[in-house]
Design an enzyme around this catalytic site. Structure first.
Site, PDB file in Angstrom:
ATOM      1  N   ARG A   1       0.834  -1.195   0.000  1.00 30.34           N
ATOM      2  CA  ARG A   1       0.000   0.000   0.000  1.00 30.34           C
ATOM      3  C   ARG A   1       0.869   1.245   0.000  1.00 30.34           C
ATOM      4  O   ARG A   1       1.973   1.238   0.565  1.00 30.34           O
ATOM      5  CB  ARG A   1      -0.905   0.010   1.238  1.00 30.34           C
ATOM      6  CG  ARG A   1      -2.246  -0.663   1.021  1.00 30.34           C
ATOM      7  CD  ARG A   1      -2.156  -2.165   0.970  1.00 30.34           C
ATOM      8  NE  ARG A   1      -1.648  -2.773   2.196  1.00 30.34           N
ATOM      9  CZ  ARG A   1      -2.406  -3.029   3.261  1.00 30.34           C
ATOM     10  NH1 ARG A   1      -3.681  -2.744   3.226  1.00 30.34           N
ATOM     11  NH2 ARG A   1      -1.894  -3.607   4.323  1.00 30.34           N
TER      12      ARG A   1
ATOM     13  N   ARG B   1     -25.993 -12.229   8.471  1.00 31.15           N
ATOM     14  CA  ARG B   1     -26.655 -11.070   7.874  1.00 31.15           C
ATOM     15  C   ARG B   1     -25.623 -10.043   7.388  1.00 31.15           C
ATOM     16  O   ARG B   1     -25.948  -9.176   6.567  1.00 31.15           O
ATOM     17  CB  ARG B   1     -27.632 -10.432   8.857  1.00 31.15           C
ATOM     18  CG  ARG B   1     -27.011  -9.652   9.983  1.00 31.15           C
ATOM     19  CD  ARG B   1     -28.072  -9.058  10.908  1.00 31.15           C
ATOM     20  NE  ARG B   1     -28.944  -8.125  10.200  1.00 31.15           N
ATOM     21  CZ  ARG B   1     -30.069  -7.647  10.705  1.00 31.15           C
ATOM     22  NH1 ARG B   1     -30.492  -8.026  11.896  1.00 31.15           N
ATOM     23  NH2 ARG B   1     -30.798  -6.791  10.018  1.00 31.15           N
TER      24      ARG B   1
ATOM     25  N   ASP C   1     -34.514  -5.217   9.471  1.00 33.24           N
ATOM     26  CA  ASP C   1     -35.194  -6.359  10.064  1.00 33.24           C
ATOM     27  C   ASP C   1     -36.526  -6.546   9.351  1.00 33.24           C
ATOM     28  O   ASP C   1     -37.084  -5.589   8.796  1.00 33.24           O
ATOM     29  CB  ASP C   1     -35.432  -6.134  11.557  1.00 33.24           C
ATOM     30  CG  ASP C   1     -34.157  -6.252  12.372  1.00 33.24           C
ATOM     31  OD1 ASP C   1     -33.215  -6.936  11.896  1.00 33.24           O
ATOM     32  OD2 ASP C   1     -34.092  -5.669  13.473  1.00 33.24           O
ATOM     33  N   GLU C   2     -37.064  -7.742   9.406  1.00 34.22           N
ATOM     34  CA  GLU C   2     -38.279  -8.057   8.655  1.00 34.22           C
ATOM     35  C   GLU C   2     -39.496  -7.275   9.121  1.00 34.22           C
ATOM     36  O   GLU C   2     -40.448  -7.083   8.361  1.00 34.22           O
ATOM     37  CB  GLU C   2     -38.576  -9.543   8.769  1.00 34.22           C
ATOM     38  CG  GLU C   2     -38.858  -9.992  10.198  1.00 34.22           C
ATOM     39  CD  GLU C   2     -38.767 -11.482  10.379  1.00 34.22           C
ATOM     40  OE1 GLU C   2     -39.668 -12.190   9.891  1.00 34.22           O
ATOM     41  OE2 GLU C   2     -37.792 -11.948  11.004  1.00 34.22           O
ATOM     42  N   ASP C   3     -39.487  -6.810  10.382  1.00 38.80           N
ATOM     43  CA  ASP C   3     -40.653  -6.108  10.913  1.00 38.80           C
ATOM     44  C   ASP C   3     -40.422  -4.603  11.027  1.00 38.80           C
ATOM     45  O   ASP C   3     -41.144  -3.912  11.739  1.00 38.80           O
ATOM     46  CB  ASP C   3     -41.047  -6.686  12.275  1.00 38.80           C
ATOM     47  CG  ASP C   3     -39.884  -6.734  13.260  1.00 38.80           C
ATOM     48  OD1 ASP C   3     -38.770  -6.335  12.876  1.00 38.80           O
ATOM     49  OD2 ASP C   3     -40.106  -7.166  14.408  1.00 38.80           O
TER      50      ASP C   3
ATOM     51  N   GLU D   1     -25.251  -8.880  17.165  1.00 34.49           N
ATOM     52  CA  GLU D   1     -24.502  -8.620  15.937  1.00 34.49           C
ATOM     53  C   GLU D   1     -24.553  -7.152  15.549  1.00 34.49           C
ATOM     54  O   GLU D   1     -23.609  -6.604  14.972  1.00 34.49           O
ATOM     55  CB  GLU D   1     -25.022  -9.515  14.811  1.00 34.49           C
ATOM     56  CG  GLU D   1     -26.252  -9.036  14.079  1.00 34.49           C
ATOM     57  CD  GLU D   1     -27.541  -9.071  14.900  1.00 34.49           C
ATOM     58  OE1 GLU D   1     -28.551  -8.509  14.438  1.00 34.49           O
ATOM     59  OE2 GLU D   1     -27.552  -9.657  15.999  1.00 34.49           O
ATOM     60  N   ASP D   2     -25.669  -6.465  15.873  1.00 29.71           N
ATOM     61  CA  ASP D   2     -25.790  -5.047  15.554  1.00 29.71           C
ATOM     62  C   ASP D   2     -24.864  -4.197  16.423  1.00 29.71           C
ATOM     63  O   ASP D   2     -24.278  -3.215  15.953  1.00 29.71           O
ATOM     64  CB  ASP D   2     -27.243  -4.592  15.687  1.00 29.71           C
ATOM     65  CG  ASP D   2     -27.889  -5.062  16.993  1.00 29.71           C
ATOM     66  OD1 ASP D   2     -27.221  -5.762  17.786  1.00 29.71           O
ATOM     67  OD2 ASP D   2     -29.071  -4.740  17.209  1.00 29.71           O
TER      68      ASP D   2
ATOM     69  N   ARG E   1     -27.311  -8.525  25.991  1.00 28.25           N
ATOM     70  CA  ARG E   1     -26.705  -7.417  25.251  1.00 28.25           C
ATOM     71  C   ARG E   1     -25.711  -6.637  26.114  1.00 28.25           C
ATOM     72  O   ARG E   1     -24.688  -6.160  25.620  1.00 28.25           O
ATOM     73  CB  ARG E   1     -27.800  -6.508  24.682  1.00 28.25           C
ATOM     74  CG  ARG E   1     -28.592  -7.212  23.584  1.00 28.25           C
ATOM     75  CD  ARG E   1     -29.760  -6.407  23.092  1.00 28.25           C
ATOM     76  NE  ARG E   1     -29.416  -5.328  22.186  1.00 28.25           N
ATOM     77  CZ  ARG E   1     -29.104  -5.474  20.897  1.00 28.25           C
ATOM     78  NH1 ARG E   1     -29.058  -6.681  20.366  1.00 28.25           N
ATOM     79  NH2 ARG E   1     -28.839  -4.441  20.140  1.00 28.25           N
TER      80      ARG E   1
END
Length: 407
Positions: free
Chosen positions: A82, A247, A263-265, A351-352, A395
């Site tokens: 680099r 994901r 998210d799905e909702d 994961e978030d 969490r």
């Protein structure tokens, strides 16, 4: 200071590279000596005469050892090197992985330095974990319709991790000219994918080996990019359970700079989605989204705490409805230590938060929250398994584990 010897035995020449913990010396090299004070001028002139600017590398103290080894590697045959722009600009060479791209144009933190703009479209990636029956009144069905109406959408990808079988094509809303992919994260016999011929609506088979590819990637690289490689080298990532980290796998179908993680909702309208994208284009190195959380130091427990209470302070933007650059998927998969990936896998959670840690570690910047017309309805504030007290305990435990590793 160090050097590498020429391969030609007849010519005793050395390639020189010079390291400085402080940014002062590289700045001297770029500046005109006449601008310096008298007692510095002679030193600046000497440095400018004896060295070239591209020989200097600014190495931060906390990563000096790893940086020094990386410089040595880049002097070896067939190892990609680099230039000084990468080494001397944030986040540095250790977090700019050449295997991702050979062009700085595709690095989120180089847009400003190179006077580039992110591309004007995005890929929506919807993670489906519950998989409620699909119908026009279903949240996932409505979400796909909402995204289809966006003026910036390039592609819609469904990551199907639910126990239910993948819905047939006729059950999904029409996406017209927008490519539509459903990727099964589990290719078991009961979840054989539907494949439709045609240029517009295609449902792809799953990349079911995503977790195995993550492990192989770390094995092949020896986890050289992680400062914790010696500690976590033997950690496994495979498990009978599907890892929620998939994901953030760098699927080849994601070709845009921007990724809209959902998210799905998630409940958003098209104007809110487009607004968030325009904000992200001004801050392409950060996470930009709607659901926000905060962490705080709890003196009574001598540990970090996690809260979803609505306040004027936030430090985390969840990826249930957020934009980020696709490079962070690559870093998440190939750079993060296996201990942290294992923590996420074992808890099927966090994961978030880990993605927030990663992006903030790379950029040293906070995420950006955008507001919406209606209150964002997310899992942690509604009646769902994610609102269970144990969910918050998990969490908080993740948060402290991540803080210990990242520092």
């Amino acid at each position: 200071m160090a050097g590498t010897k020429s391969e030609n035995p007849q010519k005793q020449s050395y390639a020189v590279f010079l390291c400085a913990e402080s940014e002062i010396v590289p700045a001297w090299k770029r500046a005109q000596s006449s601008f310096s004070k008298t007692f510095v001028t002679s030193r600046v002139i000497t440095i400018q005469c004896l060295t070239q600017e591209d020989e200097w590398h600014h190495l931060k103290f906390e990563s000096f050892g790893s940086s020094y080894l990386q410089i040595i590697r880049e002097r070896l045959p067939d190892f990609p090197a680099r230039n000084s722009i990468i080494w001397n600009n944030t986040p540095g060479a250790l977090l700019t992985l050449p295997a991702f791209t050979d062009s700085l144009r595709f690095m989120p933190f180089q847009f400003e330095n190179m006077n580039f703009q992110p591309r004007s479209n995005y890929t929506a990636v919807i993670y489906v974990q519950i998989g409620a029956p699909l119908n026009p009144n279903n949240a996932l069905y409505k979400l796909v319709k909402t995204i289809t109406r966006s003026q910036f959408i390039a592609k819609i990808i469904i990551l199907w991790a639910a126990d239910r079988s993948t819905p047939s094509r006729k059950r999904w809303p029409p996406t017209y000219h927008i490519p539509f992919h459903v990727i099964n994260l589990d290719n078991s016999d009961r979840k054989k994918p539907y494949i439709f011929q045609g240029p517009v609506n295609v449902i792809d088979s799953a990349n079911s080996q995503a977790a195995e590819i993550i492990k192989k990637s770390h094995d092949q690289k020896g986890d050289v990019h992680s400062s914790n490689s010696q500690i976590f080298a033997s950690t496994e990532t495979t498990d009978e359970r599907l890892s929620i980290s998939q994901r953030f796998f760098p699927f080849k179908e994601i070709e845009t700079d921007a990724v809209l993680s959902l998210d799905e909702d998630a409940i958003l309208n098209t104007d809110e989605v487009d607004f968030a994208f325009t904000v992200w284009r001004d801050f392409p190195d950060r996470i930009v989204g709607y659901p926000a959380r905060a962490h705080f130091w709890d003196d009574s427990k001598n540990a970090w705490g996690y809260t979803s209470k609505w306040t004027n302070y936030y430090s985390i933007v969840l990826t249930g409805a957020a934009f980020y650059h696709r490079y962070y998927n690559y870093l998440y998969t190939n750079w993060i230590s296996l201990l942290l990936l294992k923590t996420v896998q074992q808890s099927s959670n966090c994961e978030d938060i880990l993605m927030n840690f990663l992006v903030s570690h790379v950029t040293r910047k906070a995420p950006i929250k955008v507001t919406q017309r209606k209150g964002y309805k997310d899992r942690e504030t509604s009646r769902s398994p994610w609102n269970d007290p144990d969910h918050f305990i998990q969490r908080q435990s993740c948060l402290n584990t991540f803080a210990t590793v990242f520092g």
